[in-house]
Design a protein around this motif. Structure first.
Motif, PDB file in Angstrom:
ATOM      1  N   GLY A 143       0.820  -1.215   0.000  1.00 28.14           N
ATOM      2  CA  GLY A 143       0.000   0.000   0.000  1.00 28.14           C
ATOM      3  C   GLY A 143       0.848   1.257   0.000  1.00 28.14           C
ATOM      4  N   SER A 144       1.953   1.219   0.729  1.00 25.53           N
ATOM      5  CA  SER A 144       2.851   2.370   0.737  1.00 25.53           C
ATOM      6  C   SER A 144       3.535   2.508  -0.615  1.00 25.53           C
ATOM      7  N   ALA A 145       3.993   1.373  -1.146  1.00 23.14           N
ATOM      8  CA  ALA A 145       4.749   1.424  -2.404  1.00 23.14           C
ATOM      9  C   ALA A 145       3.853   1.790  -3.581  1.00 23.14           C
ATOM     10  N   VAL A 146       2.711   1.144  -3.675  1.00 23.68           N
ATOM     11  CA  VAL A 146       1.827   1.389  -4.826  1.00 23.68           C
ATOM     12  C   VAL A 146       1.000   2.640  -4.585  1.00 23.68           C
ATOM     13  N   GLY A 147       1.114   3.566  -5.474  1.00 30.75           N
ATOM     14  CA  GLY A 147       0.348   4.806  -5.301  1.00 30.75           C
ATOM     15  C   GLY A 147       0.447   5.650  -6.552  1.00 30.75           C
ATOM     16  N   LEU A 148       0.396   6.952  -6.356  1.00 28.83           N
ATOM     17  CA  LEU A 148       0.481   7.866  -7.499  1.00 28.83           C
ATOM     18  C   LEU A 148       1.811   7.697  -8.221  1.00 28.83           C
ATOM     19  N   GLY A 149       2.827   7.228  -7.479  1.00 30.76           N
ATOM     20  CA  GLY A 149       4.139   7.010  -8.089  1.00 30.76           C
ATOM     21  C   GLY A 149       4.054   6.046  -9.253  1.00 30.76           C
ATOM     22  N   ASN A 150       3.235   5.011  -9.118  1.00 32.06           N
ATOM     23  CA  ASN A 150       3.118   4.018 -10.182  1.00 32.06           C
ATOM     24  C   ASN A 150       2.184   4.482 -11.293  1.00 32.06           C
ATOM     25  N   ILE A 151       1.080   5.089 -10.904  1.00 28.44           N
ATOM     26  CA  ILE A 151       0.019   5.315 -11.896  1.00 28.44           C
ATOM     27  C   ILE A 151       0.058   6.733 -12.465  1.00 28.44           C
TER      28      ILE A 151
ATOM     29  N   PHE B  43       3.795  17.925  -2.412  1.00 33.04           N
ATOM     30  CA  PHE B  43       3.232  17.921  -3.782  1.00 33.04           C
ATOM     31  C   PHE B  43       2.309  16.728  -4.023  1.00 33.04           C
ATOM     32  N   TYR B  44       2.583  15.638  -3.308  1.00 33.21           N
ATOM     33  CA  TYR B  44       1.800  14.411  -3.496  1.00 33.21           C
ATOM     34  C   TYR B  44       0.335  14.642  -3.098  1.00 33.21           C
ATOM     35  N   SER B  45       0.119  15.397  -2.009  1.00 30.30           N
ATOM     36  CA  SER B  45      -1.257  15.635  -1.566  1.00 30.30           C
ATOM     37  C   SER B  45      -2.034  16.458  -2.585  1.00 30.30           C
TER      38      SER B  45
ATOM     39  N   THR C   2      -3.102   5.211   0.940  1.00 28.88           N
ATOM     40  CA  THR C   2      -2.228   4.281   1.674  1.00 28.88           C
ATOM     41  C   THR C   2      -0.766   4.731   1.589  1.00 28.88           C
ATOM     42  N   SER C   3      -0.431   5.488   0.537  1.00 28.42           N
ATOM     43  CA  SER C   3       0.936   6.016   0.452  1.00 28.42           C
ATOM     44  C   SER C   3       1.094   7.267   1.320  1.00 28.42           C
ATOM     45  N   THR C   4       0.086   8.154   1.305  1.00 30.54           N
ATOM     46  CA  THR C   4       0.229   9.361   2.147  1.00 30.54           C
ATOM     47  C   THR C   4       0.236   8.969   3.637  1.00 30.54           C
ATOM     48  N   ILE C   5      -0.515   7.911   3.953  1.00 30.44           N
ATOM     49  CA  ILE C   5      -0.501   7.445   5.352  1.00 30.44           C
ATOM     50  C   ILE C   5       0.923   7.055   5.741  1.00 30.44           C
ATOM     51  N   SER C   6       1.589   6.314   4.830  1.00 27.99           N
ATOM     52  CA  SER C   6       2.940   5.838   5.176  1.00 27.99           C
ATOM     53  C   SER C   6       3.918   6.997   5.278  1.00 27.99           C
ATOM     54  N   LEU C   7       3.750   7.989   4.426  1.00 27.35           N
ATOM     55  CA  LEU C   7       4.629   9.161   4.483  1.00 27.35           C
ATOM     56  C   LEU C   7       4.381   9.944   5.769  1.00 27.35           C
ATOM     57  N   HIS C   8       3.109  10.127   6.077  1.00 27.61           N
ATOM     58  CA  HIS C   8       2.730  10.872   7.281  1.00 27.61           C
ATOM     59  C   HIS C   8       3.251  10.150   8.518  1.00 27.61           C
TER      60      HIS C   8
ATOM     61  N   PHE D 123      13.366   4.570  -6.609  1.00 26.01           N
ATOM     62  CA  PHE D 123      13.348   4.821  -5.157  1.00 26.01           C
ATOM     63  C   PHE D 123      11.987   5.341  -4.710  1.00 26.01           C
ATOM     64  N   PHE D 124      11.454   6.273  -5.495  1.00 28.38           N
ATOM     65  CA  PHE D 124      10.166   6.871  -5.146  1.00 28.38           C
ATOM     66  C   PHE D 124       9.078   5.802  -5.137  1.00 28.38           C
ATOM     67  N   SER D 125       9.077   4.989  -6.181  1.00 28.88           N
ATOM     68  CA  SER D 125       8.009   4.018  -6.327  1.00 28.88           C
ATOM     69  C   SER D 125       8.068   2.942  -5.243  1.00 28.88           C
ATOM     70  N   LEU D 126       9.267   2.539  -4.872  1.00 27.75           N
ATOM     71  CA  LEU D 126       9.380   1.495  -3.841  1.00 27.75           C
ATOM     72  C   LEU D 126       9.292   2.068  -2.422  1.00 27.75           C
ATOM     73  N   SER D 127       9.148   3.375  -2.298  1.00 31.75           N
ATOM     74  CA  SER D 127       9.098   4.044  -0.979  1.00 31.75           C
ATOM     75  C   SER D 127      10.378   3.834  -0.190  1.00 31.75           C
ATOM     76  N   ILE D 128      11.527   3.800  -0.887  1.00 31.90           N
ATOM     77  CA  ILE D 128      12.767   3.540  -0.147  1.00 31.90           C
ATOM     78  C   ILE D 128      13.696   4.761  -0.134  1.00 31.90           C
ATOM     79  N   GLY D 129      14.678   4.710   0.766  1.00 34.14           N
ATOM     80  CA  GLY D 129      15.692   5.755   0.836  1.00 34.14           C
ATOM     81  C   GLY D 129      15.358   6.847   1.825  1.00 34.14           C
ATOM     82  N   MET D 130      14.194   6.757   2.466  1.00 33.46           N
ATOM     83  CA  MET D 130      13.825   7.838   3.380  1.00 33.46           C
ATOM     84  C   MET D 130      13.262   7.310   4.700  1.00 33.46           C
ATOM     85  N   GLY D 131      13.451   6.034   4.927  1.00 32.37           N
ATOM     86  CA  GLY D 131      13.049   5.527   6.238  1.00 32.37           C
ATOM     87  C   GLY D 131      11.591   5.145   6.355  1.00 32.37           C
ATOM     88  N   CYS D 132      10.842   5.250   5.272  1.00 27.70           N
ATOM     89  CA  CYS D 132       9.429   4.876   5.340  1.00 27.70           C
ATOM     90  C   CYS D 132       9.312   3.389   5.652  1.00 27.70           C
ATOM     91  N   LEU D 133      10.104   2.593   4.947  1.00 27.04           N
ATOM     92  CA  LEU D 133      10.022   1.157   5.192  1.00 27.04           C
ATOM     93  C   LEU D 133      10.750   0.771   6.476  1.00 27.04           C
TER      94      LEU D 133
HETATM   95  N1  PFF Z   1       5.783   4.869  -3.261  1.00 30.62           N
HETATM   96  C1  PFF Z   1       4.734   5.833  -3.300  1.00 30.62           C
HETATM   97  C2  PFF Z   1       4.136   5.867  -4.682  1.00 30.62           C
HETATM   98  O1  PFF Z   1       4.705   5.226  -5.591  1.00 30.62           O
HETATM   99  O2  PFF Z   1       3.147   6.529  -4.882  1.00 30.62           O
HETATM  100  C3  PFF Z   1       5.195   7.205  -2.876  1.00 30.62           C
HETATM  101  C4  PFF Z   1       6.023   7.188  -1.638  1.00 30.62           C
HETATM  102  C5  PFF Z   1       5.464   6.691  -0.461  1.00 30.62           C
HETATM  103  C6  PFF Z   1       7.337   7.591  -1.673  1.00 30.62           C
HETATM  104  C7  PFF Z   1       6.252   6.616   0.688  1.00 30.62           C
HETATM  105  C8  PFF Z   1       8.132   7.523  -0.554  1.00 30.62           C
HETATM  106  C9  PFF Z   1       7.565   7.030   0.618  1.00 30.62           C
HETATM  107  F1  PFF Z   1       8.297   6.968   1.663  1.00 30.62           F
END
Ligand code: PFF
Length: 458
Positions: free
Chosen positions: A21-29, A104-106, A319-325, A225-235
């Motif tokens: 849910g965190s990974a799949v979001g606006l980043g993919n679509i 910007f995502y919101s 589900t992605s904004t939740i993980s970021l928040h 990196f953006f799409s997998l939600s990695i590099g920023m501690g989200c996971l």
């Molecule tokens: N991976 C999310 C997406 O593809 O929409 C965006 C994202 C969520 C990026 C969480 C980084 C993050 F930590």
């Protein structure tokens, strides 16, 4: 907060789904198709897949290690593993990136709400491709409406964050992810049966290697990196809620495969339609919003389909904004000893300010730029192309230098109860390949490698 009192995810399926849910979001679509379009199509896709496999996957497994091993938030995790060191800077980079991405995502997530409303009121039907493009431009450059939707989206995220980790996130992800997947497949089939669909498929899968430049490589790495939600501690934050029984290697592999599959489906859904309706693949951030309504227009019960699609897209974004928040809230709550309610309010307030500025930067504040970019584009560029890969590089350095291989292996094999066949390969990629490759891509983009070559060749 003691480690024991921290929330954990309920079921095994819940863990994977919430992380997907965190990974799949606006980043993919939304972001993936426009990056493919702006960066020349299949050549970008090829580099993207390589980045996912050789950089993304090792970094994800490493984040899972850090999170579950420390049971702390993105910044606290480093303090726990390496007390009295400066490594927690990785976490601060992540918390800052979470704020900036949400900024910007919101706004884009808010656009999906507007499209839900338009589907309900029927204003998405009977329009030409040019009208769709014009209407989107009028809407997204406006003042009140996009800001209002941004506010509503942030409020929704806020409510779920305050209601706690397990209930909110897990329940939401379980139902929506499979539904999103199914509707994407249906839309792919519709798009593939449009006139000229083959041109879109060729654009997506027939690489023209002359299109590969340093900026394409940087964009592909940033997108991975953006799409997998990695590099920023989200996971790191999410895996800190995993139970000791979770199979970290398998979860990383499943999340990576599902995330990549959804991006590919989004590509197959968008590009045949782009070529069929004569839309420019380089249209940028508006690409999905001007292409998809045309596809729905070609379907019987088009408004119903568009309603279902945008509801699912909004939920995937949620589900992605939740993980970021959660990255920012968990940090404020644990490191500054605040209540969840207060911490979340602080974070939501900050995001709202950034969201308003980035929404206005697409319209009336377009002339104010930072390094030639609008505020919206600046947030996107700095986070995806700099902060996340940089964070990923440091995460690999950190574990490579500060963590005993035995401890790493014990955590990743659940104390030896599951096997990790490719542990040595993983460790090699995490210690050497990923950080060096990321570093080289940065140096290349900055022109430093060309400069050094020039000096050597003189
Ligand atoms: N991976 C999310 C997406 O593809 O929409 C965006 C994202 C969520 C990026 C969480 C980084 C993050 F930590």
């Amino acid at each position: 907060m003691t480690h024991e009192s921290r929330a954990t995810f309920g079921s095994k399926l819940g863990v994977v789904l919430a992380t997907v849910g965190s990974a799949v979001g606006l980043g993919n679509i939304w972001r993936f198709p426009y990056m493919v379009g702006e960066n020349g199509g299949a050549a970008f896709l090829l580099i993207y897949v390589l980045c996912i496999l050789f950089l993304g996957l090792p970094v994800m497994i490493t984040e899972f290690f850090i999170g579950r091993h420390s049971h702390r938030n993105a910044a606290g995790a480093f303090k726990e593993i390496a007390p009295d060191s400066k490594w927690s800077v990785i976490g601060y980079n992540g918390v800052l990136a979470a704020f900036m991405i949400l900024g910007f995502y919101s706004v884009v997530a808010g656009w999906t709400l507007e499209y839900i409303l338009q589907a309900v009121t029927g204003s998405l039907s009977n329009k030409s491709a040019a009208e769709f493009a014009n209407d989107f431009s009028v809407f997204s450059t406006g003042i009140i409406k996009p800001i209002l939707w941004t506010f509503i989206f942030i409020a929704l995220t806020h409510i779920i964050i305050v209601s706690g980790v397990k209930k909110g996130i897990e329940r939401a992800s379980k139902v929506m992810m499979p539904m999103l997947f199914i509707i994407l497949v249906i839309l792919c089939v519709r798009s593939l049966t449009l006139d000229n669909a083959e041109k879109g498929i060729s654009f997506l899968f027939n690489p023209d290697f002359s299109k590969i430049t340093s900026s394409v490589i940087l964009s592909a790495m940033g997108q991975a990196f953006f799409s997998l939600s990695i590099g920023m501690g989200c996971l790191i934050t999410y895996s800190s809620y995993f139970s000791k029984a979770t199979n970290l290697q398998r979860t990383a592999l499943e999340v990576t495969i599902l995330d990549t599959l959804v991006a590919l489906l989004a590509g197959v859904m968008i590009f045949p339609a782009v070529f069929s309706f004569n839309i420019q693949p380089t249209a940028g951030p508006e690409l999905v919003f001007i292409t998809l309504p045309n596809v729905f227009g070609q379907m019987s019960l088009g408004s119903l389909w568009s309603f279902i699609f945008f509801v699912l897209l909004a939920l995937a974004a949620l589900t992605s904004t939740i993980s970021l928040h959660e990255v920012a809230t968990a940090y404020v709550l644990e490191e500054h000893k605040m209540s969840r309610r207060k911490a979340a309010l602080l974070v939501s307030g900050g995001i709202l300010v950034l969201g308003i500025i980035s929404s206005l930067s697409l319209g009336i504040w377009k002339q104010y730029t930072i390094f030639g970019l609008t505020f919206f584009d600046f947030l996107d560029y700095v986070t995806a192309k700099i902060m996340l890969p940089f964070g990923g590089m440091l995460i690999c350095f950190f574990v490579g230098r500060r963590v005993d291989k035995k401890i790493l292996k014990a955590e990743l094999t659940n104390e030896g109860s599951i096997t990790f066949h490719f542990f040595n390969t993983y460790a090699f990629f995490m210690r050497y390949v990923a950080p060096i490759a990321i570093g080289l891509i940065f140096l290349n983009e900055l022109g430093i490698i060309k400069w050094i070559n020039g000096i050597i060749l003189q």
